[in-house]
Write an enzyme that holds these catalytic residues in place. Structure first.
Site, mmCIF file in Angstrom:
data_model
loop_
_atom_site.group_PDB
_atom_site.id
_atom_site.type_symbol
_atom_site.label_atom_id
_atom_site.label_comp_id
_atom_site.label_asym_id
_atom_site.label_seq_id
_atom_site.Cartn_x
_atom_site.Cartn_y
_atom_site.Cartn_z
ATOM 1 N N HIS A 74 -8.444 0.960 -3.688
ATOM 2 C CA HIS A 74 -9.317 0.755 -2.520
ATOM 3 C C HIS A 74 -9.972 2.090 -2.200
ATOM 4 C CE1 HIS A 74 -9.474 -0.200 2.121
ATOM 5 N NE2 HIS A 74 -10.677 -0.129 1.582
ATOM 6 N N HIS B 222 -1.394 -1.284 -4.158
ATOM 7 C CA HIS B 222 -2.641 -0.967 -3.460
ATOM 8 C C HIS B 222 -2.716 0.547 -3.260
ATOM 9 C CE1 HIS B 222 -6.049 -1.980 -0.808
ATOM 10 N NE2 HIS B 222 -5.608 -1.025 -0.009
ATOM 11 N N MET C 295 -12.074 4.384 -0.068
ATOM 12 C CA MET C 295 -12.663 4.632 1.258
ATOM 13 C C MET C 295 -13.354 5.984 1.169
ATOM 14 S SD MET C 295 -9.511 3.107 3.453
ATOM 15 C CE MET C 295 -8.480 3.264 2.005
ATOM 16 N N SER D 55 0.842 -1.197 0.000
ATOM 17 C CA SER D 55 0.000 0.000 0.000
ATOM 18 C C SER D 55 0.873 1.242 0.000
ATOM 19 C CB SER D 55 -0.885 0.005 1.246
ATOM 20 O OG SER D 55 -1.447 1.303 1.406
ATOM 21 N N MET E 193 -9.036 8.157 -0.029
ATOM 22 C CA MET E 193 -9.812 8.538 1.163
ATOM 23 C C MET E 193 -10.344 9.955 0.993
ATOM 24 S SD MET E 193 -7.361 7.209 4.222
ATOM 25 C CE MET E 193 -6.513 5.631 4.171
ATOM 26 N N GLY F 205 1.192 -2.124 4.077
ATOM 27 C CA GLY F 205 1.713 -0.765 3.918
ATOM 28 C C GLY F 205 2.995 -0.578 4.697
ATOM 29 N N ASP G 110 -6.512 -6.398 4.629
ATOM 30 C CA ASP G 110 -5.854 -5.088 4.602
ATOM 31 C C ASP G 110 -5.871 -4.504 6.003
ATOM 32 O OD1 ASP G 110 -4.929 -2.542 3.991
ATOM 33 O OD2 ASP G 110 -6.689 -1.961 2.805
ATOM 34 N N GLY G 111 -4.672 -4.267 6.532
ATOM 35 C CA GLY G 111 -4.543 -3.632 7.838
ATOM 36 C C GLY G 111 -3.772 -4.486 8.820
ATOM 37 N N MET H 13 -11.539 -5.930 5.902
ATOM 38 C CA MET H 13 -10.634 -5.018 6.609
ATOM 39 C C MET H 13 -10.239 -5.632 7.941
ATOM 40 S SD MET H 13 -9.939 -2.415 4.695
ATOM 41 C CE MET H 13 -9.005 -1.526 5.953
ATOM 42 N N GLY I 163 -8.679 3.869 7.407
ATOM 43 C CA GLY I 163 -8.339 5.275 7.580
ATOM 44 C C GLY I 163 -6.854 5.557 7.729
ATOM 45 N N ASP J 213 -4.882 3.631 -1.846
ATOM 46 C CA ASP J 213 -5.937 3.978 -0.884
ATOM 47 C C ASP J 213 -6.480 5.374 -1.161
ATOM 48 O OD1 ASP J 213 -6.081 1.675 0.948
ATOM 49 O OD2 ASP J 213 -3.988 2.190 1.387
HETATM 50 C C1 DX5 Z 1 -5.990 1.589 5.866
HETATM 51 C C2 DX5 Z 1 -5.653 1.278 4.430
HETATM 52 C C3 DX5 Z 1 -4.546 0.309 4.318
HETATM 53 C C4 DX5 Z 1 -3.244 0.744 4.931
HETATM 54 C C5 DX5 Z 1 -2.667 -0.454 5.580
HETATM 55 O O1 DX5 Z 1 -7.248 2.120 5.949
HETATM 56 O O2 DX5 Z 1 -6.773 0.765 3.738
HETATM 57 O O3 DX5 Z 1 -4.361 -0.079 2.958
HETATM 58 O O4 DX5 Z 1 -2.305 1.251 4.025
HETATM 59 O O5 DX5 Z 1 -1.525 -0.085 6.276
HETATM 60 P P1 DX5 Z 1 -0.750 -1.115 7.212
HETATM 61 O O6 DX5 Z 1 -0.310 -2.259 6.358
HETATM 62 O O7 DX5 Z 1 0.395 -0.297 7.729
HETATM 63 O O8 DX5 Z 1 -1.699 -1.531 8.297
HETATM 64 ZN ZN ZN Z 2 -6.388 -0.190 1.775
#
Ligand code: DX5
Ligand code: ZN
Length: 218
Positions: free
Chosen positions: A62, A29, A64, A6, A33, A193, A171-172, A133, A138, A31
């Site tokens: 992704h 990936h 959000m 990510s 937001m 990420g 993810d997360g 998730m 976030g 994100d």
């Molecule tokens: C969080 C994102 C993730 C985020 C994950 O809301 O959707 O994609 O980048 O980060 P890590 O892997 O550090 O938990």
């Molecule tokens: Zn994500």
């Protein structure tokens, strides 16, 4: 089995260089937001379009964002390999998934940790990916929520019974100490990420995550 770093944890002023660093991964990936569906803000279609133009890997977008029905098809038009929107943010998830597929992208649906997956089980033919998730969406760098694993197990059973090619993404909080738990529960697509971009060597982080997942995937 896929490892999708990510770029939320990457250097935002050098994103072209950052996506070029992860060429041994499977997808990037991305994100998106909106500071409304989640309390954080990243970027929108203009940035994703530029990433699409320069990335050596396909984009796993992704979303959000609120009002997914309105905005998701536009990301497919940019050429993203997959576009995943949140079930909590869509009023007609099936119509939105069809609009994404009609524009040539794989359609994904995401659920927050507290959202049940039962209503999705009968809709599996409409989707190419389900994202469970494993943190509240976030922010990067949060702790993996093992309590989400029963949802993954139920999805894995349903997908296998259906014979459909639906990828199950987590993810997360995915890192070396958690990726095996998610793989064992049935995930086949892993977003990471901080575990990738926070590592001194992104290439070895990707290789180690891949090996740890492969040891548990069935
Ligand atoms: C969080 C994102 C993730 C985020 C994950 O809301 O959707 O994609 O980048 O980060 P890590 O892997 O550090 O938990
Ligand atoms: Zn994500």
């Amino acid at each position: 089995m896929r490892i999708n770093p990510s770029i939320l944890s990457a250097d935002f002023v050098n994103l072209q260089r950052e996506v070029e660093r992860i060429a041994s991964a499977d997808l990037v990936h991305v994100d998106v937001m909106d500071n409304h569906f989640v309390p954080n803000l990243t970027f929108g279609p203009q940035m994703v379009g530029r990433l699409q133009a320069v990335s050596p890997l396909p984009l796993d977008v992704h979303l959000m964002i609120s009002d997914a029905d309105r905005w998701a098809p536009g990301y497919a038009e940019l050429g993203a390999f997959s576009v995943t929107f949140h079930a909590e943010a869509a009023t007609d998830a099936v119509a939105t998934a069809r609009a994404i597929r009609a524009r040539g992208s794989r359609a994904g649906i995401a659920v927050k940790p507290g959202t049940a997956i039962e209503p999705l089980l009968e809709l599996l033919p409409e989707f190419d990916q389900v994202l469970v998730m494993t943190v509240e969406p976030g922010f990067g760098g949060q702790s993996f929520m093992a309590g989400t694993m029963p949802k993954l197990r139920a999805l894995r059973s349903a997908v296998d019974a259906s014979g459909l090619d639906v990828w199950l993404q987590v993810d997360g909080g995915i890192a070396l100490d958690t990726i095996g738990i998610a793989a064992e529960a049935g995930a086949d697509t892993f977003v990471a990420g901080s575990a990738v971009y926070g590592s001194a060597s992104v290439e070895s982080a990707i290789a180690e995550l891949r090996a740890a997942a492969a040891a548990h995937v069935h």
